[in-house]
Structure formats: structure tokens, C-alpha cells
Design an enzyme around this catalytic site. Sequence first.
Site, PDB file in Angstrom:
ATOM      1  N   ASP A   1     -33.940   1.563  94.295  1.00  0.00           N
ATOM      2  CA  ASP A   1     -35.359   1.820  94.564  1.00  0.00           C
ATOM      3  C   ASP A   1     -36.040   0.479  94.849  1.00  0.00           C
ATOM      4  OD1 ASP A   1     -37.608   4.210  93.746  1.00  0.00           O
ATOM      5  OD2 ASP A   1     -38.339   2.118  93.599  1.00  0.00           O
ATOM      6  N   ILE A   2     -36.895   0.433  95.952  1.00  0.00           N
ATOM      7  CA  ILE A   2     -37.561  -0.827  96.352  1.00  0.00           C
ATOM      8  C   ILE A   2     -38.687  -1.107  95.368  1.00  0.00           C
ATOM      9  CG2 ILE A   2     -38.861  -1.991  98.188  1.00  0.00           C
ATOM     10  CD1 ILE A   2     -37.408  -0.106 100.168  1.00  0.00           C
TER      11      ILE A   2
ATOM     12  N   GLU B   1     -38.675   5.933  98.968  1.00  0.00           N
ATOM     13  CA  GLU B   1     -38.082   4.594  99.127  1.00  0.00           C
ATOM     14  C   GLU B   1     -36.858   4.461  98.255  1.00  0.00           C
ATOM     15  OE1 GLU B   1     -39.878   5.375  96.725  1.00  0.00           O
ATOM     16  OE2 GLU B   1     -40.172   3.764  95.264  1.00  0.00           O
TER      17      GLU B   1
HETATM   18  N1  LIG Z   1     -44.233   3.104 104.153  1.00  0.00           N
HETATM   19  C1  LIG Z   1     -43.633   4.024 103.480  1.00  0.00           C
HETATM   20  N2  LIG Z   1     -43.946   4.203 102.282  1.00  0.00           N
HETATM   21  C2  LIG Z   1     -43.316   5.080 101.460  1.00  0.00           C
HETATM   22  C3  LIG Z   1     -42.330   5.948 101.985  1.00  0.00           C
HETATM   23  N3  LIG Z   1     -41.880   6.759 100.960  1.00  0.00           N
HETATM   24  C4  LIG Z   1     -42.604   6.395  99.820  1.00  0.00           C
HETATM   25  N4  LIG Z   1     -43.424   5.388 100.103  1.00  0.00           N
HETATM   26  C5  LIG Z   1     -44.278   4.723  99.207  1.00  0.00           C
HETATM   27  O1  LIG Z   1     -43.609   4.097  98.177  1.00  0.00           O
HETATM   28  C6  LIG Z   1     -44.413   3.955  97.092  1.00  0.00           C
HETATM   29  C7  LIG Z   1     -43.732   4.108  95.823  1.00  0.00           C
HETATM   30  O2  LIG Z   1     -44.526   3.710  94.886  1.00  0.00           O
HETATM   31  P1  LIG Z   1     -44.273   3.825  93.358  1.00  0.00           P
HETATM   32  O3  LIG Z   1     -43.240   4.893  93.094  1.00  0.00           O
HETATM   33  O4  LIG Z   1     -45.546   4.077  92.650  1.00  0.00           O
HETATM   34  O5  LIG Z   1     -43.567   2.554  92.946  1.00  0.00           O
HETATM   35  P2  LIG Z   1     -43.779   0.935  93.240  1.00  0.00           P
HETATM   36  O6  LIG Z   1     -45.040   0.712  93.884  1.00  0.00           O
HETATM   37  O7  LIG Z   1     -42.563   0.647  94.164  1.00  0.00           O
HETATM   38  O8  LIG Z   1     -43.518   0.388  91.988  1.00  0.00           O
HETATM   39  P3  LIG Z   1     -42.228   0.247  91.168  1.00  0.00           P
HETATM   40  O9  LIG Z   1     -41.223   1.145  91.618  1.00  0.00           O
HETATM   41  O10 LIG Z   1     -42.574   0.589  89.774  1.00  0.00           O
HETATM   42  O11 LIG Z   1     -41.780  -1.181  91.386  1.00  0.00           O
HETATM   43  C8  LIG Z   1     -45.569   4.957  97.349  1.00  0.00           C
HETATM   44  O12 LIG Z   1     -46.841   4.216  97.499  1.00  0.00           O
HETATM   45  C9  LIG Z   1     -45.189   5.680  98.564  1.00  0.00           C
HETATM   46  O13 LIG Z   1     -46.314   5.925  99.353  1.00  0.00           O
HETATM   47  C10 LIG Z   1     -41.977   5.827 103.324  1.00  0.00           C
HETATM   48  O14 LIG Z   1     -41.164   6.497 103.856  1.00  0.00           O
HETATM   49  N5  LIG Z   1     -42.656   4.820 104.010  1.00  0.00           N
END
Ligand SMILES: Nc1nc2c(ncn2[C@@H]2O[C@H](COP(=O)(O)OP(=O)(O)OP(=O)(O)O)[C@@H](O)[C@H]2O)c(=O)[nH]1
Length: 908
Positions: A770-771, A814
Site C-alpha cells: 500500500d502506497i 492504491e
Molecule cells: N489518484 C488516485 N488516487 C487514489 C486511487 N485510489 C485511491 N486513491 C486515493 O488514495 C488515498 C488513500 O488514502 P488513505 O487510505 O486514507 O491512506 P494514506 O493517505 O495513503 O495514508 P496511509 O495509508 O495511512 O499512509 C485516498 O485519498 C484515495 O482517494 C486512484 O486510483 N488514483
Amino acid sequence: MKRRKALGNVIGVLLLGLLVTLVAELIDRQRQESLRHQQAAGQLQRLSAELEQTLGALMPLADPLAARLAADPQLPEEELRALTEPLLDRHRRLVNIAISRGLRIVHVNPLAGNEAVLGMDFGLRPEMMEGVRRAVARRGNSLAGPLPLLQSGRLGVIVRTPFFAGGADPRSGELLGLISTVIDLQGLLEDSGLYDPELPFALALRGREGLGERGEVFFGDPELFHEADLQREIVLPDGRWMIAAQLKRAQGYPPQRALWLRGGGALLTLGLLALVLFDGRPARGPQWSESMRKVPLRGFLSRRLLMLLLPIIAVQGWLSYQAALSAAEQFQKQLASEIGLRVHDKVAEFFEVPRRVLSFNAEQARLGLLDVAQPEALVGNFLLQLRQQSLLTFLSLGTAEGEYHAASRPPRGEDRALRMLQARQGDGRAMLLYRVDDANRRGSLISRGNAHFDARLRPWFRAARASGSMVWYPAYRYAIDDESGAYDAMGIGMAAPLYGRSGEFLGVLTADVALLQLSQLLADITRHTGGVAFLAEANGDLLATSSREPVYLLRGTRSIRIKASASDNPLVRTSGQAIAEQGSTEGRTFRELDGERYLVDWGSYALPDGPTLTIGVALPQRQFIAPTSGLLRNVTLVALAVLLLSLLGAVLLSNWIAQPLGTLSRWALRLGNGDWSGEKPVDSRVLEVGMLGDALAMMARRLERHTEELRQQVEARTAELERANRELLHLSSTDGLTGLANRRVFDATLAREWGRARRARQPLALLMLDIDFFKRYNDRYGHLAGDDCLRKVAATLQAGTRRAGDLAARYGGEEFAVIASDLDAAGALALAESIRAAVMAQAIAHADSPLGVVTVSMGVALLVPEDDNSPEILIKLADQALYQAKSQGRNRVEEALGNLAGQAQEVG
Ligand SMILES: Nc1nc2c(ncn2[C@@H]2O[C@H](COP(=O)(O)OP(=O)(O)OP(=O)(O)O)[C@@H](O)[C@H]2O)c(=O)[nH]1
């Protein structure tokens, strides 16, 4: 539809049968009619000839009387009566005889009823003078009339016989008078068979006074001359009559013929019906009415052609057969007539001999050139004549005293040298027979015959004496008692009384023919025919037969005549019986004898001034059948040959038509089955077949081209479809943004790998990624940049998982996952670490991340599949490890340690 067609065929055949029958019947009726016409023409010809002959026989009736009157014109009334009486007695058709001196009638017999005629002067009766003038101009017989008779009102014809002053040449003398012999015309017609209501035609006669077509119609309906079916000429001594005949309406078509014809027509029609009804169909079966069985064109055409040809051949054959039969019938009649005619001619020739010889001698005696007082010279003269007349048997003189002087040719025996016979008073009238040498000199005495021969008792003498003129006497047996039997025969002839200058009776001259001679003549005619000819008197007594059976029996000195119906010859006997049964004077019939069929043909022959005889001819039918059966056989053979040729022709023609069509249809079948190989198999000269072949060839080329185009199109479309399918498959298994395997593929791969690892009892590792702070990244750089970041992380992940058993997939948002088989815990951790490091090493700027670049957190889980765990547990463990990595500061790898260690240990 089919039923209606079948009904149409049946009606057509019935109509055809009816038409053929009607036409055949019509032709046969016409043929019958023309046959009737021919028969009528033949009958008319025969009857006309009969009339000519009857008239011809009556014409010279008064000649001897005329000769007598020329010598002695002033004969008293009693003598005239004595001379005319026998003529009237003998000829029943004579109405009366009138004698004129000059032109005035001085004697008529019978007088009763004719008194008005006596004393009549022809010069005062212009209507009669015409005939008189003609007779005088001809210096011979002339036929006048017919005229209505004064006595009865019936029509009569009159023979005018002029007599002239005598002398050496009576033709130069002046007219002394005329004998008028009146004959009843109707009786004359009756005698010649022309006055018979049974005749198949109606008659009319014209040519009064012998004027032919210019003369008046004197008998029958004058209209007949305008619409005559047949016309003939009757030749008279000094003129002509015309006879017209119109055929009576036919009595109708013979019902038996109609029955045969119609029966034949019905059979033919039935045959054709059978052909039509059972043409190409099974005789029975359920499908009979449902569908028509297909028949080969060859058989179909053959049958149709035969259906057409057979009636034609049948009708043609029948007509030919009928024509042959008719020709045979004609031939048969012609042959019978020819033989009949030859017999008739011979008989006429035979009986002409005594008449001619006697007429000559009587004339000689009348002129004083035969001297009864010089019997030696007389017999010498007779012998000379006998040598000239091979048919003559006797030429004799019986004197008033009963003496006999004769020259003779014996009718029987080896020695046929001429004889001289004499029975003189000086010898007591003993009969002496001498042979005569070539110089007519008396030779040796052959025999002394009858002791007291009296010429006056002989039938010829008596007949002449009774008639007073030249007369036929009945057939009789010779009374010459010759020891060699040379005169054991019958004779017939004519006798004439001789008178002296003063009318005194001198004796009787007779010329006689032996009937044996006639038998010989008849035998000559019938020799090669296998038949017989015979001559009989009106009462049936035989005179001569070609078979030369005796015509009389001897009972002591009496001879008993044999009738034809009692002849020793079976064929003569059968014919005689047939003639007696029929009772007519002429006819034709068939009789069986010993299994052979004979045509019996008979007719009457009237001796001029004499009795009427019957000429009979019987001919075996095989005489006619031989050429006929040949003809019939030929006709049958030709009909059979035509039939066979037609059969062959029908088969060949059908074959010729059907064969190219069959080849073409087989080719079309192959084409239908997609076999394009091979060229057009038929190159027919028949336009339609050629066109069909060309059309099929063109169609084949088009179909081939079209099919090839279709094949190419299908190939192209299939390729396209396969590509689309592949693409679809790709799209359905790939994440659209990153190009990694999607969640569906991840799930399927995990389940499959789980099973495989379980079977192999090997561990299966799962890495969850996970990013970090990605929300911030999106927020700072925008969503598109976020997508781009996702692609870059995915590419790094893809690059780090290149082993065959690894699958990198986008797990959602992500989050990513890696399935790795054949890895132990250390290997899995090492793989995770390399990926984490690789992402970080990419240094994707992330200002809101503590490290300033994009990093990832990873959880690793590893299990050996067992009954008490599952893929879901593996995911859960990896998820827990990821959670730990996040919670312990991110950018790190965590493992589901407890379980993982235990698992790893077990595995190791
Ligand atoms: N640009 C883009 N954003 C995505 C996609 N799928 C998910 N996201 C974003 O990824 C983010 C995930 O955020 P969180 O799960 O809250 O986690 P975080 O901000 O990475 O924080 P941590 O995981 O706790 O480090 C969300 O803001 C989603 O909108 C995608 O396909 N493209």
C-alpha cells in the site's frame, strides 16, 4: 392437381381410341362401298353381255325361214304356219312372227289377238319403216324398237329379217318380203337377269332404234342417266343401247365387321389406358396416390413414343392386312373368272362347230350344190370338211328313206383314222364302217354294225323333221355298233331338213360333235389348276367333265344319263349338289371336300337357238391361298419389322435424348456437393442441351468464385474475431490503469495456486503493498498525478516479480498484491524488501511524505495449505502484516510473524 392430370390423360386416351375406331370404321365402310361398286360393275358387265348374247342368239332365229322363203316365196299358209310354229314353241319370249310379201303382212302366228297386224302395210306405218329400211339396206337382220306392242301394251323389240330373190348370189336379188320376229323386252331382260328386283342397282335403258345415247329412254327412270353410278353400252347388230345403273342404298354395314372393328378399337383403347394409368407407377402400395414415383427419362420417353407409335402401327397393320385380303379376294375372283371365261370360250367354240358346218351344208344343199342322189360324192365332200374340222365327229345325211351316209372321226380308241359309214337300202340298211385313206378313198371294212339302221329313228333326224328348220337336238348316245367301242360315246349337234325344188322332203343333214372332245378341251384348261370344269344340261345331266368320268350308264341297250350331283367324280358331284341347292343359273360358293376348300363358280350358256347349258368350274382354294398367304405373311412380317424398328427407334431416340441430360444432371449433382473439379462433361449438338450445359458451366464458375470469396471473408472475419476475443480476454483480466492483473485474475490465480501448493505440499506466499500517504499525494498533486504515480509503482512491482510462479495484481485503490509460489519465508521477505526498496529508489517526489518521496508499506504472509487454513486466512494474515507496517512507521516490510515462523519451520 395430379388427379386432374390423370383424368385428362384417361379422357385423352378414350377420345384417341374412339377416333381411331371411327376412322378405321369409316375407311372400312368406304372400302366395302367401293367393293360393292366393283361387284356391281362386274355384275352389270356380265348381265349386259348376257343381254347381248341373248339378243345375238335371237337375231338369226328367222334366218333358215328366210332362206326357205327366198327359195320358195309363195309357200302356202299351212306351210308357213308349220314353219313358224316350232320357232314360237321353242322360244318362249317370242310374241309373234309376221311374214310380209313385199311390205304387206300376209301371215302372222299366232293369229289370235294379232288380227290387226294381218294385211298391214309397212309403207303406211312410218314409225315402223325406219327399222324396215335399215334391214333392207343391210340386206340382213335389223333390230327395231322397242315399241309398245299393239296386243299387250308391253314393250317389244322386233327383229326384221328381209329375204331376197334367190339365185347363186341372194345378195343381189330384189326384196321379196320380211319376217318380223317380235320379242317381249321384259322377258328378254328377265332372261338376261336384268329384270330382277334383287339386283343391287336400279336400271334404265335408252337408245330406241339402236341410236345409243341419242335414242329415247325406253326402260326405267330417265333420271338415272343424269346420276348414273355405272354406264355401259350394249352392242346390237346395227346400233347400240345404253344402260345406266344407280347403286341402291347399302343394306347397312355388316354388324359382324362393326363388332370386330369396335372390339379391336376397345382392346387398343384398354391397352393404351393400361399404359397411361400404370405408366411409371407401382401397381399397388400406399404411396400410389400420394406421390408420383420418378421414372428415368429414357423409360418415360420410350413408353410415350411407343404409346404414340403402337396405335399408328396397329391401324397401319390392320389396313395393310385388309388391303391384302381385298387384293387376295380380287385375285381369287379374277382367277375364277378367267378360268370360267376360258371354259366359256372353249364351249362356245366347240358348239359353234356343228352350227357353222351345218349352216354351210344346208346352204349348199339349198343352192343345189349337194346332191342327195349322189351319196358317194356327198360323203367325199363330208370327209373333206371333217379333215378341216378337228372337233367334228359326224357329218351325215339321213335320207327320206332311212338311208345313212356319213363321214366320221371316231371319238374313242387308238385308231382315229376317218371313217365312212353307210347304211343303204340296197344292203338292207346294214351299217358298214370303212376306214378312209388320206385321199379320202374308201378303205377296208372295219366292222359291220347295226343290221337294220334306220336314220329316220335317230334323234337328230326326228328333231329336224319336227322343227322343219335347222335345230339343235338333245345329247344322245351314238347308235353305231362298232366292235372296237370307238363310238361308245355321246354326241350333240344340229340337224337341218333338206327340201327339193318343189318343197319335197329329201332328208336330214346333221353335224355332230362327241362330248368326249369337249371333256378333252375342259381337261386341257383345268390341267394345272387342281380343279374341274364340267358342262351340264339345265336339268343337271352331265354333258362333259374335265375329269372325263362317264356321263351316262348303259342298262342293256338303254343309256341312263348321269347328273352332275351324282357324278363318280367327288368334286363334280359336290359342285353339282351345290349348284342344285342354290337353284340359280349362275353363282359362286365355297364347298369343303376331303379337307380342301373349293370355289365353285357356275354360269349358264345358251346355245344359239338351242338349249341353255350350265358351265361349272370348281377350283381348290389353295390355288388362291398360296399367293394370298404369301401376301398376308409379307404384310405381317412388315408390320412386325416396323414394330421392332419402332421399339428400337424409341429406345435409341430416348437414349439419345436422355443420355446427355443424365450426364448433365449427374454433373449438377456433383456441383451441388461442392465438387468443382472437372470440365463440362457434355458437348451436345442439340441447342437446348448445349444451352443447359453452358448454363450449368457458367453457374459452376460463378458458384466457385463466390464460394472462394466467401471463404476469404470468413477467414478474415475469424481472424478479427480471434483478435477481439484475445483483447477482450486481456481487458477482462487486466487492470485498466496499471496494466497489472486485476482483482478477478488475482482471485482465480490465488485459488489455483493454493490448490497446486496444497497438492505439492509447498508454501504459498502473499505480499500486500500500500502506497504511503497517497491521499496527501492526490491532494497535493492532483488525481491524474496520483494515477501516474500508481502506474509507476505498478511498473516497479511488475519489474520486481519476473519469476514464473509470481503474479503481481492491483488489489484495489492504491493497494497491490503479489502471489509468489515456491518461496520460503526468507525469500518472500527478501522479495518484499526488494520491491519496497525499488519503489523508494524510484524517488517519485512526494512533498507531503516525511521522506519527500513516494514509499510503500508491505505485509508478507506465507502458509502451507492445509485443511485448517484457506486463501482467505492467507489474505487476512498479509493484510494484518501490512497494517503493522503502516502502524510501525510506514516504508517498511512486516510479516505475519507468529504464524509465518511456525509455517516456515514446518516447511523447513
Ligand atoms: N489518484 C488516485 N488516487 C487514489 C486511487 N485510489 C485511491 N486513491 C486515493 O488514495 C488515498 C488513500 O488514502 P488513505 O487510505 O486514507 O491512506 P494514506 O493517505 O495513503 O495514508 P496511509 O495509508 O495511512 O499512509 C485516498 O485519498 C484515495 O482517494 C486512484 O486510483 N488514483
